[in-house]
Design a protein around this motif. Structure first.
Motif, mmCIF file in Angstrom:
data_model
loop_
_atom_site.group_PDB
_atom_site.id
_atom_site.type_symbol
_atom_site.label_atom_id
_atom_site.label_comp_id
_atom_site.label_asym_id
_atom_site.label_seq_id
_atom_site.Cartn_x
_atom_site.Cartn_y
_atom_site.Cartn_z
ATOM 1 N N THR A 151 0.833 -1.186 0.000
ATOM 2 C CA THR A 151 0.000 0.000 0.000
ATOM 3 C C THR A 151 0.876 1.248 0.000
ATOM 4 O O THR A 151 2.056 1.200 0.379
ATOM 5 C CB THR A 151 -0.925 0.054 1.231
ATOM 6 N N LYS B 295 -4.769 8.183 -10.709
ATOM 7 C CA LYS B 295 -5.101 7.353 -9.559
ATOM 8 C C LYS B 295 -4.098 7.656 -8.448
ATOM 9 O O LYS B 295 -2.897 7.520 -8.636
ATOM 10 C CB LYS B 295 -5.037 5.873 -9.925
ATOM 11 N N SER C 47 -3.551 7.631 -3.874
ATOM 12 C CA SER C 47 -4.008 6.977 -2.651
ATOM 13 C C SER C 47 -5.088 7.812 -1.969
ATOM 14 O O SER C 47 -5.200 9.021 -2.177
ATOM 15 C CB SER C 47 -2.833 6.787 -1.689
ATOM 16 N N HIS C 48 -5.900 7.145 -1.142
ATOM 17 C CA HIS C 48 -6.916 7.861 -0.363
ATOM 18 C C HIS C 48 -6.248 8.874 0.564
ATOM 19 O O HIS C 48 -6.779 9.972 0.775
ATOM 20 C CB HIS C 48 -7.751 6.871 0.449
ATOM 21 N N ARG C 49 -5.113 8.500 1.081
ATOM 22 C CA ARG C 49 -4.377 9.386 1.989
ATOM 23 C C ARG C 49 -4.020 10.694 1.297
ATOM 24 O O ARG C 49 -4.233 11.797 1.827
ATOM 25 C CB ARG C 49 -3.120 8.665 2.474
ATOM 26 N N ARG D 142 -14.248 12.746 -6.113
ATOM 27 C CA ARG D 142 -13.326 11.672 -5.752
ATOM 28 C C ARG D 142 -13.147 11.555 -4.243
ATOM 29 O O ARG D 142 -12.309 10.803 -3.769
ATOM 30 C CB ARG D 142 -11.983 11.863 -6.447
ATOM 31 N N GLN D 143 -13.945 12.302 -3.487
ATOM 32 C CA GLN D 143 -13.848 12.271 -2.028
ATOM 33 C C GLN D 143 -14.916 11.358 -1.444
ATOM 34 O O GLN D 143 -16.111 11.557 -1.677
ATOM 35 C CB GLN D 143 -14.019 13.677 -1.448
ATOM 36 N N ALA D 144 -14.485 10.356 -0.702
ATOM 37 C CA ALA D 144 -15.429 9.422 -0.079
ATOM 38 C C ALA D 144 -15.757 9.822 1.352
ATOM 39 O O ALA D 144 -16.731 9.345 1.922
ATOM 40 C CB ALA D 144 -14.843 8.006 -0.094
ATOM 41 N N ASN D 145 -14.943 10.694 1.960
ATOM 42 C CA ASN D 145 -15.170 11.043 3.365
ATOM 43 C C ASN D 145 -16.117 12.227 3.484
ATOM 44 O O ASN D 145 -16.154 13.125 2.640
ATOM 45 C CB ASN D 145 -13.844 11.324 4.082
ATOM 46 N N SER E 18 -5.361 11.868 -1.541
ATOM 47 C CA SER E 18 -6.604 12.525 -1.952
ATOM 48 C C SER E 18 -7.205 13.340 -0.811
ATOM 49 O O SER E 18 -7.645 14.480 -1.000
ATOM 50 C CB SER E 18 -7.617 11.482 -2.443
ATOM 51 N N ASN E 19 -7.213 12.752 0.386
ATOM 52 C CA ASN E 19 -7.745 13.464 1.557
ATOM 53 C C ASN E 19 -6.900 14.694 1.889
ATOM 54 O O ASN E 19 -7.433 15.743 2.277
ATOM 55 C CB ASN E 19 -7.810 12.525 2.762
#
Length: 286
Positions: free
Chosen positions: A58, A185, A187-189, A227-230, A191-192
């Motif tokens: 990861t 593409k 990472s979520h990290r 693209r934000q899931a949070n 992106s946040n």
């Protein structure tokens, strides 16, 4: 250049039983793998994504392997600063300022200490929603200008220090970061983190009364929202939309948007977010 990039890639590649040529084929460039392992270049975020996928690890595992304790110290400091800010503990922040000023004086070339010192300073400025002086701003802006490939720790520094900088001087960097990463593409990290940069830039633009920039940032935020899931990003975006509309008298629905942002924060049991909403709205009345 960070030598640990080289050792981590080479170590994991050998553990996986993959040759340099095979890894190069997986990411599309053997010469890139060779340059990284020979410490001739640092991988950008897209290359890191390809490397992590090829090496079956990861992004977070890679990041922690490279930065190790430095990252732990950074996260620890972030927690301390946030608590001090919420508790209005200026004394603790002034003590931290003295500590990091001395450390930086003893180690002027240590990038990690420079980052930590700037984070403490930015938190102090944030108490009163004030900008740093000309020299302090230029020191940071010159650092950002020198960056060829934005790394995670650079983005983290930008996130923490936006509030102490003239938004007109750094908005181009924010647009560049979003433009480079929006179609890739990541990472979520990461992106946040970029999401938090956008949110903090919105606050800075509104605080400084640069509403044309606010409007542009809201358009950027809407693209990034996809693209934000949070919910944290979405909640803050709703709040800043309401505040912006209140400031420019764009519509009569601003109170509803601000109120809905509060409701979401309460439903998420985010006392910190509610406190920060309160603190900002209180500053508008002063």
């Amino acid at each position: 250049m960070n030598n640990t990039h080289r050792s981590v890639i080479k170590k994991i590649r050998k553990l996986r039983g993959i040759s340099q040529k095979q890894l190069g084929a997986l990411i599309g460039s053997q010469s890139m793998v060779s340059r990284i392992e020979n410490n001739q270049t640092e991988p950008n975020d897209h290359t890191l994504f390809l490397l992590c996928r090829a090496l079956n690890m990861t992004f977070d595992e890679y990041f922690n392997s490279v930065f190790g304790q430095k990252e732990s110290n950074l996260e620890k400091l972030e927690g301390i600063l946030l608590r001090a800010y919420i508790e209005n503990n200026r004394k603790q922040l002034n003590n931290l300022m003295a500590f990091y000023c001395q450390r930086f004086a003893d180690n002027p070339n240590d990038l990690a200490i420079f980052h930590q010192l700037m984070m403490v300073k930015a938190t102090l400025f944030h108490f009163d929603f004030k900008l740093a002086n000309f020299d302090e701003q230029n020191k940071l802006i010159e650092y950002f200008f020198s960056i060829q490939e934005w790394q995670y720790y650079d983005l983290s520094l930008l996130e923490w220090t936006i509030n102490m900088l003239d938004i007109k001087k750094i908005i181009s960097y924010i647009f560049e970061i979003v433009q480079k990463t929006n179609s890739r593409k990541i990472s979520h990290r990461l992106s946040n983190l970029i999401g938090r940069i956008i949110i903090n830039a919105l606050e800075a633009s509104i605080t400084q009364g640069k509403y044309k920039i606010t409007k542009c940032l809201l358009n950027v935020a809407e693209l990034w929202e996809n693209r934000q899931a949070n919910f944290e990003f979405k909640t803050w975006l709703l709040f800043w939309r309401g505040v912006f509309e209140k400031k420019v008298r764009l519509s009569e629905n601003y109170n509803k948007k601000i109120g809905n942002a509060y409701k979401i924060a309460i439903c998420l049991n985010s006392e910190t977010t509610v406190y920060l909403f309160d603190r900002f709205l209180k500053s508008l009345k002063q």
